[in-house]
Design a protein around this motif. Structure first.
Motif, PDB file in Angstrom:
ATOM      1  N   UNK A  98      18.290  91.566 -91.531  1.00 32.78           N
ATOM      2  CA  UNK A  98      17.799  92.496 -92.558  1.00 32.78           C
ATOM      3  C   UNK A  98      16.683  93.375 -92.013  1.00 32.78           C
ATOM      4  N   UNK A  99      16.643  93.501 -90.668  1.00 26.07           N
ATOM      5  CA  UNK A  99      15.653  94.358 -90.043  1.00 26.07           C
ATOM      6  C   UNK A  99      14.243  93.810 -90.078  1.00 26.07           C
ATOM      7  N   UNK A 100      14.064  92.545 -90.451  1.00 31.70           N
ATOM      8  CA  UNK A 100      12.741  91.962 -90.572  1.00 31.70           C
ATOM      9  C   UNK A 100      12.552  90.840 -89.556  1.00 31.70           C
ATOM     10  N   UNK A 334       4.176  86.630-102.231  1.00 26.31           N
ATOM     11  CA  UNK A 334       3.294  85.580-102.740  1.00 26.31           C
ATOM     12  C   UNK A 334       2.867  84.575-101.670  1.00 26.31           C
ATOM     13  N   UNK A 335       3.476  84.659-100.509  1.00 30.45           N
ATOM     14  CA  UNK A 335       3.120  83.803 -99.384  1.00 30.45           C
ATOM     15  C   UNK A 335       2.267  84.643 -98.431  1.00 30.45           C
ATOM     16  N   UNK A 336       0.976  84.313 -98.347  1.00 30.93           N
ATOM     17  CA  UNK A 336       0.051  85.142 -97.561  1.00 30.93           C
ATOM     18  C   UNK A 336       0.473  85.259 -96.114  1.00 30.93           C
ATOM     19  N   UNK A 337       1.082  84.216 -95.582  1.00 32.85           N
ATOM     20  CA  UNK A 337       1.497  84.248 -94.176  1.00 32.85           C
ATOM     21  C   UNK A 337       2.675  85.187 -93.958  1.00 32.85           C
ATOM     22  N   UNK A 338       3.480  85.416 -95.001  1.00 30.83           N
ATOM     23  CA  UNK A 338       4.657  86.272 -94.871  1.00 30.83           C
ATOM     24  C   UNK A 338       4.412  87.697 -95.350  1.00 30.83           C
ATOM     25  N   UNK A 339       3.386  87.871 -96.208  1.00 31.04           N
ATOM     26  CA  UNK A 339       3.132  89.201 -96.766  1.00 31.04           C
ATOM     27  C   UNK A 339       2.871  90.222 -95.665  1.00 31.04           C
ATOM     28  N   UNK A 340       2.175  89.788 -94.606  1.00 31.17           N
ATOM     29  CA  UNK A 340       1.850  90.706 -93.516  1.00 31.17           C
ATOM     30  C   UNK A 340       3.088  91.194 -92.776  1.00 31.17           C
ATOM     31  N   UNK A 345       6.300 100.004 -97.606  1.00 28.87           N
ATOM     32  CA  UNK A 345       7.156 100.441 -98.717  1.00 28.87           C
ATOM     33  C   UNK A 345       7.620  99.257 -99.555  1.00 28.87           C
ATOM     34  N   UNK A 346       7.890  98.127 -98.899  1.00 24.98           N
ATOM     35  CA  UNK A 346       8.293  96.925 -99.636  1.00 24.98           C
ATOM     36  C   UNK A 346       7.145  96.424-100.499  1.00 24.98           C
TER      37      UNK A 346
END
Length: 479
Positions: A98-100, A334-340, A345-346
């Motif tokens: 998914x490009x992430x 909602x997961x601080x480790x993943x938000x970064x 745009x997301x």
């Protein structure tokens, strides 16, 4: 066979339509192994510059699967056809990035339903096609696989989010492609890569049964191809009710009646919606030049005044879109480790979606309902309505998104694709048809849309256009 002649012969194979490839294999004039070899040669030749296909499987494994297909009974019309699946969908054994970066090495344990249907019809899944991160934004670039370049001008965008799919088609790496469309993602890259793209009636091609299946009706899966006939065949393979989902659409097969006469059908020309959609210089004239070509098919084309507030449609759209995206991606936010690891745009979409009250969403859906009612009255007068597919030509690939069109600033990362929202908001079927190349040698398209379940009628319009105007056969230089 000398090298040059061999390359020419392989190029002729990859330039064939999917249905012609299928028929040649059924009649023993072409083997799946020969088709796979030609496909891999074309990918080797063009993909390093275009970057449309990612996660390509090993050549030895693909050749072995093709030879096995030659030795096995035919599964269906796609038997032996190479297919790369959009990198938002799961294909067993391949990464769904998914490009992430969080999902760059996440291997899918199973096929999604639509992928399983294509595989059951005989397709050989060779890899994935590139997409923007999370499919957000109509420009294909991401931190995992990089940017996809337009085969007609490598300095420019291939569009998105099915940009990898459309570019692979244009560069003759594949003859068919699947995609998905929330905000023009089958139509915009179709226009920018000189191929056909089709957004089906919502519910005709079921998505996966993950999360909510009742409320969010903006995105759909669908087909792309270099001919409407190929696209119709793929749509018919993808289509069919899923009893686990509540919104399955009634539908007719699109391929059997695709040659029906379109003479006498009435088309309403919406243009730039009375100036509501700013257009890049030259694109409106380029689009209007196609109207006499439509009339030459025996169609009646009539200008239509703006039937509804474009700004009201936009506000309804961005509310419902952000609400849907927040529903899907807020678990990462909602997961601080993943938000970064979410692109800006997301985060913007998620934060907007989380800020809405239930009544905000209700008001947006009321506007959608009013537009649907208005549109239904238009379809009492017209068999289809038509708009330019995009508001500008392919822009430089290094841009994130265009910040202005014709001097008008874009206040969001996706406002430049506002022209697609009247269709997507209502879940209507829509076909992009390629136009003659513009003055700068860049592709463009028109979008014809109709009432729900008019998919077959739109395919007929597309086929009539294609038989008269073979613009999609204009190959990019590197293909």
């Amino acid at each position: 066979m000398p090298g040059a002649k061999k390359d020419t012969a392989m190029s002729e194979i990859t330039n064939m339509t999917a249905l012609d490839q299928s028929q040649a294999m059924a009649e023993g004039q072409l083997s799946a192994a020969e088709l796979m070899q030609a496909t891999l040669r074309q990918i080797e030749k063009t993909n390093p510059e275009v970057n449309a296909i990612v996660s390509l499987r090993a050549a030895d494994d693909l050749m072995a699967e093709a030879r096995a297909a030659d030795a096995a009974p035919r599964k269906g019309w796609m038997h032996g056809l190479p297919l790369a699946v959009k990198d938002l969908a799961n294909a067993k054994g391949l990464a769904t990035s998914m490009g992430n970066p969080m999902f760059a090495k996440t291997i899918a344990p199973n096929d999604d339903l639509v992928v399983a249907r294509m595989r059951a019809a005989g397709a050989i899944i060779i890899g994935k096609t590139n997409t923007p991160e999370w499919g957000l934004g109509s420009h294909t670039f991401n931190p995992v696989h990089g940017a996809t370049h337009n085969p007609y001008d490598l300095s420019r965008s291939a569009g998105g989010s099915s940009g990898g799919a459309a570019a692979a088609l244009a560069a003759r790496m594949v003859a068919l492609a699947d995609g998905s469309d929330m905000m023009g993602s089958l139509r915009n890259p179709g226009a920018w890569n000189n191929v056909y793209g089709f957004r089906p009636t919502y519910g005709r091609v079921p998505s996966e049964t993950e999360g909510d299946t009742f409320l969010h009706q903006l995105a759909t899966l669908g087909p792309m191809a270099r001919t409407p006939r190929d696209m119709a065949a793929l749509l018919d393979t993808q289509s069919g009710a899923d009893p686990r989902q509540p919104h399955g659409a009634r539908y007719d097969l699109t391929l059997p009646g695709i040659d029906a006469s379109v003479k006498g059908r009435r088309i309403g020309w919406l243009g730039d919606w009375g100036g509501a959609f700013p257009m890049e210089a030259g694109l409106m004239a380029h689009s209007e030049a196609a109207l006499p070509e439509l009339e030459a098919l025996g169609l009646s084309v009539e200008p239509v005044l703006p039937p509804f507030s474009a700004e009201a449609i936009w506000e309804s759209w961005i509310t419902l879109r952000s609400w849907a995206i927040a529903g899907g991606l807020s678990v990462f936010y909602n997961d601080a480790a993943k938000r970064d690891q979410l692109k800006p745009e997301a985060i913007w979409e998620i934060e907007r979606g989380l800020s809405f009250s239930a009544m905000d969403v209700h008001r947006a859906s009321v506007i959608r309902s009013q537009w649907f009612k208005t549109c239904a009255s238009l379809f009492e007068r017209f068999d289809a309505l038509v708009l330019p597919t995009t508001q500008l030509y392919p822009f430089p690939v290094e841009w994130t998104y265009p910040e202005e069109i014709a001097g008008q600033g874009m206040d969001t990362y996706h406002r430049w694709m506002q022209i697609v929202t009247p269709v997507g908001l209502l879940g209507l079927p829509c076909i992009n048809i390629p136009l003659q190349m513009g003055e700068k040698g860049l592709p463009a398209g028109l979008s014809l849309f109709g009432p729900r379940n008019s998919d077959a009628a739109l395919m007929q319009l597309g086929e009539s256009w294609h038989q008269a105007y073979r613009y999609a056969e204009n190959r990019p230089p590197l293909a």
